[in-house]
Design a protein around this motif. Structure first.
Motif, short mmCIF file in Angstrom:
data_model
loop_
_atom_site.label_atom_id
_atom_site.label_comp_id
_atom_site.label_asym_id
_atom_site.label_seq_id
_atom_site.Cartn_x
_atom_site.Cartn_y
_atom_site.Cartn_z
N GLY A 180 -4.64 9.19 -5.33
CA GLY A 180 -3.68 8.13 -5.59
C GLY A 180 -3.22 7.35 -4.37
N VAL A 181 -3.95 7.49 -3.25
CA VAL A 181 -3.59 6.75 -2.03
C VAL A 181 -4.19 5.34 -2.11
CG1 VAL A 181 -3.73 6.66 0.48
CG2 VAL A 181 -3.51 8.87 -0.69
N VAL A 182 -3.32 4.33 -2.07
CA VAL A 182 -3.74 2.94 -2.25
C VAL A 182 -3.81 2.23 -0.89
CG1 VAL A 182 -3.18 0.73 -3.33
CG2 VAL A 182 -2.64 2.88 -4.51
N ASN A 235 -13.42 7.22 -6.07
CA ASN A 235 -12.53 6.17 -5.59
C ASN A 235 -12.49 5.02 -6.60
OD1 ASN A 235 -11.96 7.27 -2.86
ND2 ASN A 235 -14.16 6.96 -2.58
N VAL A 236 -11.31 4.50 -6.83
CA VAL A 236 -11.13 3.43 -7.80
C VAL A 236 -10.89 2.12 -7.05
CG1 VAL A 236 -9.66 2.58 -9.67
CG2 VAL A 236 -10.19 5.03 -9.50
N TYR A 237 -11.58 1.06 -7.50
CA TYR A 237 -11.42 -0.26 -6.89
C TYR A 237 -10.81 -1.21 -7.92
CZ TYR A 237 -14.42 1.68 -3.28
OH TYR A 237 -14.93 2.48 -2.29
N VAL A 238 -9.88 -2.04 -7.47
CA VAL A 238 -9.10 -2.88 -8.37
C VAL A 238 -9.11 -4.32 -7.89
CG1 VAL A 238 -6.80 -3.29 -9.33
CG2 VAL A 238 -7.60 -0.94 -8.98
N ALA A 239 -9.36 -5.25 -8.81
CA ALA A 239 -9.20 -6.67 -8.52
C ALA A 239 -7.73 -7.01 -8.75
CB ALA A 239 -10.10 -7.50 -9.43
N ASP A 240 -6.97 -7.07 -7.66
CA ASP A 240 -5.53 -7.32 -7.73
C ASP A 240 -5.35 -8.83 -7.75
OD1 ASP A 240 -2.85 -6.78 -7.82
OD2 ASP A 240 -2.68 -6.03 -5.77
N SER A 241 -5.44 -9.41 -8.94
CA SER A 241 -5.72 -10.83 -9.07
C SER A 241 -4.70 -11.74 -8.40
CB SER A 241 -5.84 -11.19 -10.55
OG SER A 241 -4.60 -11.08 -11.22
N GLN A 242 -3.41 -11.49 -8.59
CA GLN A 242 -2.42 -12.43 -8.07
C GLN A 242 -1.95 -12.07 -6.67
OE1 GLN A 242 0.54 -13.53 -10.97
NE2 GLN A 242 -1.00 -13.79 -12.57
N ASN A 243 -2.49 -11.00 -6.12
CA ASN A 243 -2.36 -10.75 -4.68
C ASN A 243 -3.57 -11.27 -3.93
OD1 ASN A 243 0.20 -9.55 -4.34
ND2 ASN A 243 -0.57 -7.56 -5.05
N PHE A 244 -4.63 -11.71 -4.68
CA PHE A 244 -5.87 -12.24 -4.10
C PHE A 244 -6.57 -11.22 -3.21
CE2 PHE A 244 -2.64 -15.70 -4.25
CZ PHE A 244 -3.11 -16.35 -5.38
N THR A 245 -6.50 -9.95 -3.64
CA THR A 245 -7.07 -8.87 -2.83
C THR A 245 -7.86 -7.90 -3.70
OG1 THR A 245 -5.03 -7.58 -3.04
CG2 THR A 245 -5.26 -8.94 -1.06
N ASP A 247 0.85 -1.18 0.00
CA ASP A 247 0.00 0.00 0.00
C ASP A 247 0.90 1.24 0.00
OD1 ASP A 247 -2.30 -1.54 0.04
OD2 ASP A 247 -2.51 -1.47 2.23
N GLY A 248 0.31 2.38 -0.35
CA GLY A 248 1.10 3.60 -0.41
C GLY A 248 0.46 4.58 -1.37
N THR A 249 1.17 5.64 -1.66
CA THR A 249 0.64 6.69 -2.54
C THR A 249 1.35 6.68 -3.88
OG1 THR A 249 0.06 8.08 -0.65
CG2 THR A 249 0.24 9.17 -2.80
N GLY A 250 0.56 6.68 -4.95
CA GLY A 250 1.11 6.80 -6.29
C GLY A 250 2.12 5.74 -6.63
N ALA A 251 3.33 6.16 -7.02
CA ALA A 251 4.36 5.24 -7.49
C ALA A 251 4.88 4.32 -6.39
CB ALA A 251 5.53 6.03 -8.09
N ALA A 252 4.61 4.63 -5.12
CA ALA A 252 5.09 3.79 -4.02
C ALA A 252 4.27 2.52 -3.86
CB ALA A 252 5.08 4.58 -2.71
N ALA A 253 3.04 2.50 -4.39
CA ALA A 253 2.18 1.32 -4.27
C ALA A 253 2.64 0.24 -5.24
CB ALA A 253 0.73 1.70 -4.54
#
Length: 557
Positions: free
Chosen positions: A141-143, A123-133, A102-108
């Motif tokens: 840009g805060v993740v 707010n943007v939601y993402v299926a982070d498939s191979q992190n299973f999250t 987690d983090g902001t922008g390029a740090a995520a």
């Protein structure tokens, strides 16, 4: 006396009914769509920001209320943003750097993000498939990790980090801020409240199949893309079942169109239409659906109980911007609708494409195409296109690669060299419309001959004449002791040794390709010019094109 009649013509009645259904389906068929490249450059995968930007296998697309497009740049492991002005930026993550931070922008960090959705607050939601999250990104840009725990796959319901997912692929967000997830590895559809509470809306974990029903009684097989309408109905691209499914807010599942028993590309009523591995689905404000039918690389439309192919040709891949069946895609995945316009992640072309109804889009017409040219090394050469349309814009490409700042009707190379040998194409766009690609102009560069360089300033041009008319081909060139020899379909024409060659009364036998060989110590030959006589052309002439056919399974075609 009561008379009894037996119907003996049931096959005829079935044939009539089938004909009537086909006629109704044809009448309700959606119009063709004009396809243009919105962002990204084919074969460029660096993750560059700017215009047109570049992507590496983008999978998911979403749109916010300000018309910004959000993209999961899957193999770059980043989340991108495209403004309505087509400026690409990286919202979160760093290209090529995989992780779960987690983090902001390029740090995520992300690991093959696929599905993406956006809520009314941006707010943007993402299926982070191979992190299973499931990840959440604020407009700044805060993740953060919204649900699930990295590297811990499973199917458990729960709140936040207590929940588990297995290869989450699709994401959709409703007007109340609920997030829906196609948990593809588990073959189920999940729901996450704004407070992060995860429940299973439909299907049973690890039980793949095909069944309509409510809640745990329903079955899916690798559900992929999701979209949700204003009433809270969730539409599912049930990819391995080759079907589009609908899930109500209460979890009742029904099949909109398609069949797991038969994949294909058949248009028509929803009962007979077929799909091939659909990956993306989008619902517009009127309840009509757009489908990225990935297995056939086409875009489908479902409205009024009828499925139509609105762009692309089944099974023919490419990257052509055009209208209807002339357009080409290569593995389209995510799709999102903005009224009657759609945006699609054209995954294997590494581009985001835009589709607009053809009736609302005035395409430019190219009247003079770039032509092949042969020049001597060090000579200046220009490729030119002539087109008509409203507010035209131009972009030149060299062997498929975008040429920076080459945005005029003419592209000039001041001093041609071996590195300039290539095929040159220009994409011509009218106001708000798709780019129409020109025919390629091929450049050949000859070494400077012993007798001095041959400079061709005007090559022979193709002509179309009626029988009995004259036709003259000419070349303008300079060089020491220059001599000329004309050729017809590659064979020498006796006595044709002047800068021009005239056919006094052209007949069908004169239809051919003509070139002139120039000699000044060394030799070079111009690109060919085609003569067409009364519709008969040199080379290959297609007089009858294939036409579309719709048949029932098992019929001859």
């Amino acid at each position: 006396m009561m008379m009894h009649y037996r119907i003996r013509s049931l096959p005829l009645l079935v044939a009539v009914a089938t004909f009537l259904l086909a006629a109704v389906a044809t009448a309700l068929r959606a119009e063709d769509y004009a396809i243009s490249s919105f962002a990204g450059a084919a074969n460029v995968i660096t993750g560059a920001d700017g215009t047109p930007g570049s992507f590496n296998n983008p999978y998911g697309v979403a749109i916010d209320s300000a018309k910004n497009i959000y993209v999961t740049d899957t193999v770059n492991h980043t989340i991108r943003k495209i403004t309505p002005g087509r400026v690409v930026s990286t919202l979160a993550g760093t290209a090529g750097q995989r992780g779960a931070a987690d983090g902001t922008g390029a740090a995520a960090r992300f690991a093959s993000p696929i599905g993406i959705g956006v809520d009314s607050a941006g707010n943007v939601y993402v299926a982070d498939s191979q992190n299973f999250t499931i990840r959440k990104i604020t407009a700044a840009g805060v993740v953060s990790t919204f649900a699930g725990t990295p590297f811990q796959p499973g199917s458990a319901d729960g709140t936040g980090a207590a929940a588990r997912f297995l290869l989450p692929y699709g994401i959709a967000v409703d007007s109340a801020g609920n997030v829906y997830v196609a948990d593809s590895g588990n073959h189920i559809i999940r729901k996450i409240t704004p407070a992060g509470v995860v429940t299973t809306l439909a299907g049973t974990a690890q039980q793949a199949g095909f069944a309509d029903g409510t809640g745990g009684a329903a079955r899916f097989q690798m559900p992929f893309g999701l979209s949700v309408d204003g009433s809270g109905n969730v539409y599912v691209a049930d990819s391995q079942n080759h079907a589009i499914r609908r899930v109500t807010a209460a979890g009742a599942v029904s099949t909109v169109a398609g069949s797991p028993a038969n994949s294909g590309s058949l248009d028509g009523s929803v009962g007979i239409a077929r799909f091939d591995t659909p990956r993306g689905v989008a619902v517009d404000g009127s309840g009509n659906l757009f489908v990225a039918d990935s297995g056939k690389s086409i875009i489908r439309h479902i409205a009024g109980g009828v499925v139509s192919t609105v762009a692309g040709s089944p099974g023919i891949v490419g990257e052509t911007n055009s209208v209807g069946s002339s357009a080409r895609f290569y593995d389209p995945f995510g799709i999102v609708a903005d009224g009657s316009t759609f945006y699609v992640a054209d995954t294997s072309n590494n581009q985001i494409r835009r589709g607009q109804p053809a009736s609302q889009t005035a395409l430019p017409v190219i009247s003079i195409q770039p032509f092949d040219q042969v020049v001597s090394e060090g000579q200046s050469v220009s490729f030119t296109v002539v087109a008509s349309g409203t507010s035209l814009s131009y972009q030149w490409f060299k062997s498929g690669e975008l040429i920076v700042d080459a945005t005029g009707a003419t592209y000039t190379i001041p001093a041609a060299g071996p590195n300039d040998v290539a095929s040159y194409v220009v994409s011509v766009s009218s106001a708000g419309g798709p780019g129409v690609p020109s025919s390629p102009g091929n450049l050949s560069v000859s070494p400077v001959s012993n007798g001095g360089p041959i400079a061709i300033t005007a090559r022979p041009l193709s002509q179309n004449v009626n029988p009995g008319q004259s036709a003259t081909f000419s070349v303008t060139a300079s060089g020491a002791g220059l001599s000329y020899q004309w050729l017809k379909d590659g064979s020498l024409i006796g006595g044709a040794t002047n800068p021009s060659y005239t056919i006094g009364s052209a007949q069908s036998g004169d239809a051919a390709t003509y070139t002139v060989r120039l000699t000044s110590g060394g030799s070079t030959e111009t690109a060919s010019a085609k003569l067409t006589v009364g519709g008969v052309a040199g080379g290959i002439s297609i007089t009858t094109q294939p036409v579309s056919r719709t048949v029932e399974a098992g019929q001859s075609v």
